[in-house]
Scaffold this motif. Structure first.
Motif, short mmCIF file in Angstrom:
data_model
loop_
_atom_site.label_atom_id
_atom_site.label_comp_id
_atom_site.label_asym_id
_atom_site.label_seq_id
_atom_site.Cartn_x
_atom_site.Cartn_y
_atom_site.Cartn_z
N UNK A 138 0.81 -1.22 0.00
CA UNK A 138 0.00 0.00 0.00
C UNK A 138 0.85 1.27 0.00
N UNK A 139 2.02 1.23 0.60
CA UNK A 139 2.88 2.43 0.63
C UNK A 139 3.21 2.89 -0.79
N UNK A 140 3.35 1.96 -1.72
CA UNK A 140 3.64 2.34 -3.11
C UNK A 140 2.51 3.18 -3.70
N UNK A 141 1.26 2.79 -3.40
CA UNK A 141 0.11 3.55 -3.92
C UNK A 141 0.02 4.91 -3.24
N UNK A 142 0.23 4.93 -1.95
CA UNK A 142 0.19 6.20 -1.23
C UNK A 142 1.26 7.14 -1.79
N UNK A 143 2.46 6.64 -1.99
CA UNK A 143 3.54 7.46 -2.55
C UNK A 143 3.16 7.98 -3.94
N UNK A 144 2.56 7.12 -4.77
CA UNK A 144 2.15 7.53 -6.12
C UNK A 144 1.19 8.71 -6.06
N UNK A 145 0.17 8.61 -5.23
CA UNK A 145 -0.81 9.67 -5.16
C UNK A 145 -0.29 10.92 -4.46
N UNK A 146 0.58 10.77 -3.49
CA UNK A 146 1.18 11.95 -2.87
C UNK A 146 2.12 12.67 -3.84
N UNK A 147 2.96 11.92 -4.51
CA UNK A 147 3.93 12.51 -5.43
C UNK A 147 3.27 13.13 -6.66
N UNK A 148 2.10 12.63 -7.03
CA UNK A 148 1.43 13.09 -8.25
C UNK A 148 0.16 13.87 -7.97
N UNK A 149 0.01 14.30 -6.74
CA UNK A 149 -1.22 14.99 -6.33
C UNK A 149 -1.55 16.17 -7.24
N UNK A 150 -0.62 17.06 -7.45
CA UNK A 150 -0.86 18.24 -8.29
C UNK A 150 -1.06 17.85 -9.75
N UNK A 151 -0.31 16.88 -10.21
CA UNK A 151 -0.41 16.41 -11.59
C UNK A 151 -1.78 15.80 -11.88
N UNK A 152 -2.33 15.06 -10.92
CA UNK A 152 -3.60 14.36 -11.14
C UNK A 152 -4.82 15.19 -10.76
N UNK A 153 -4.66 16.21 -9.91
CA UNK A 153 -5.80 16.99 -9.42
C UNK A 153 -6.74 17.48 -10.51
N UNK A 154 -6.28 17.99 -11.65
CA UNK A 154 -7.22 18.50 -12.66
C UNK A 154 -8.08 17.41 -13.32
N UNK A 155 -7.68 16.14 -13.16
CA UNK A 155 -8.34 15.05 -13.89
C UNK A 155 -9.12 14.10 -13.00
N UNK A 156 -9.10 14.34 -11.70
CA UNK A 156 -9.74 13.40 -10.77
C UNK A 156 -10.72 14.12 -9.85
N UNK A 157 -11.59 13.35 -9.20
CA UNK A 157 -12.50 13.97 -8.22
C UNK A 157 -11.70 14.56 -7.06
#
Length: 171
Positions: free
Chosen positions: A9-28
Motif C-alpha cells: 500500500x505504501x507504493x500507492x500512497x507514494x504515487x498519489x502523494x507525489x502526483x497529487x498536483x499532476x492528477x488533481x485536474x483530472x480526478x475527483x
C-alpha cells in the motif's frame, strides 16, 4: 501489471502523494483519508475482492525494480449478461508522462480484458480539455460515441466528457 497486494500500500500512497498536483485536474476532489496508508491497505484488499467476484480489475504498473508506481489502469463496473462491458480509467505518474508507457500498458490490459475476460465493449470517457487522453484513446482504436454534458464532478466542477468505446475485435 498486477493486482497490488495490500502489503504494498505504501507504493500507492507514494504515487498519489507525489502526483497529487499532476492528477488533481483530472480526478475527483479527494478527502484527507485518501492520502493515508490505511486507506490504501483497505483499497488494495477491496481491489482483490472485486476481481475475485468479477466486478473490477484494478491494475498497477511498477518500475523494473518494483520500487515505484508508473501508473494505474482500472476496468470497473464490469457487467456480464447481454452487455459484457466495463469502464476504463487510468493515470500515469508525471515523470513517466509522454514516454509511451500508458499506450503500452493499455494495449496489454485491453488484450487481457478482451481475450481472457471475453468482454465485448470497453468504454472510456475523457474531459473535453484532455487532449492527451483523446489522442491516446484514438491510437488504441476507441471510437467517439457522443458527448455527455456535465457528466462527472472532477476537481470540484461538473465537467463535460467525450464518450468513447472500443469493441472486442474478435467479436
Amino acid at each position: 501489471m498486477l493486482l497490488l497486494a495490500p502489503e504494498k500500500a505504501q507504493l500507492m500512497l507514494d504515487y498519489y502523494l507525489e502526483n497529487r498536483m499532476h492528477l488533481n485536474p483530472w480526478e475527483p476532489q479527494r478527502d484527507s483519508g485518501f492520502y493515508r496508508l490505511e486507506h490504501w491497505q483497505q483499497q488494495l484488499t477491496d481491489n482483490r475482492r472485486l476481481f475475485a467476484i468479477g466486478s473490477a480489475l484494478k491494475l498497477v504498473v511498477l518500475n523494473k525494480n518494483a520500487s515505484e508506481v508508473i501508473g494505474v489502469c482500472n476496468f470497473t463496473n464490469i457487467q456480464r449478461g447481454i452487455f459484457q462491458a466495463c469502464n476504463l480509467g487510468y493515470s500515469v505518474a508525471a515523470k513517466y508522462q509522454g514516454q509511451g508507457y500508458m499506450r503500452e500498458i493499455l494495449q496489454a490490459a485491453l488484450a487481457y480484458v478482451f481475450d481472457e475476460l471475453n468482454l465485448h465493449r470497453v468504454m472510456a470517457n475523457y474531459m473535453t480539455s484532455n487532449q492527451r487522453s483523446a489522442a491516446l484513446l484514438k491510437q488504441l482504436g476507441f471510437k467517439q460515441e457522443g458527448l455527455a454534458k456535465s457528466y462527472l464532478k472532477i476537481a470540484g466542477i461538473w465537467q463535460d466528457h467525450v464518450l468513447t468505446a472500443k469493441i472486442n475485435p474478435a467479436h
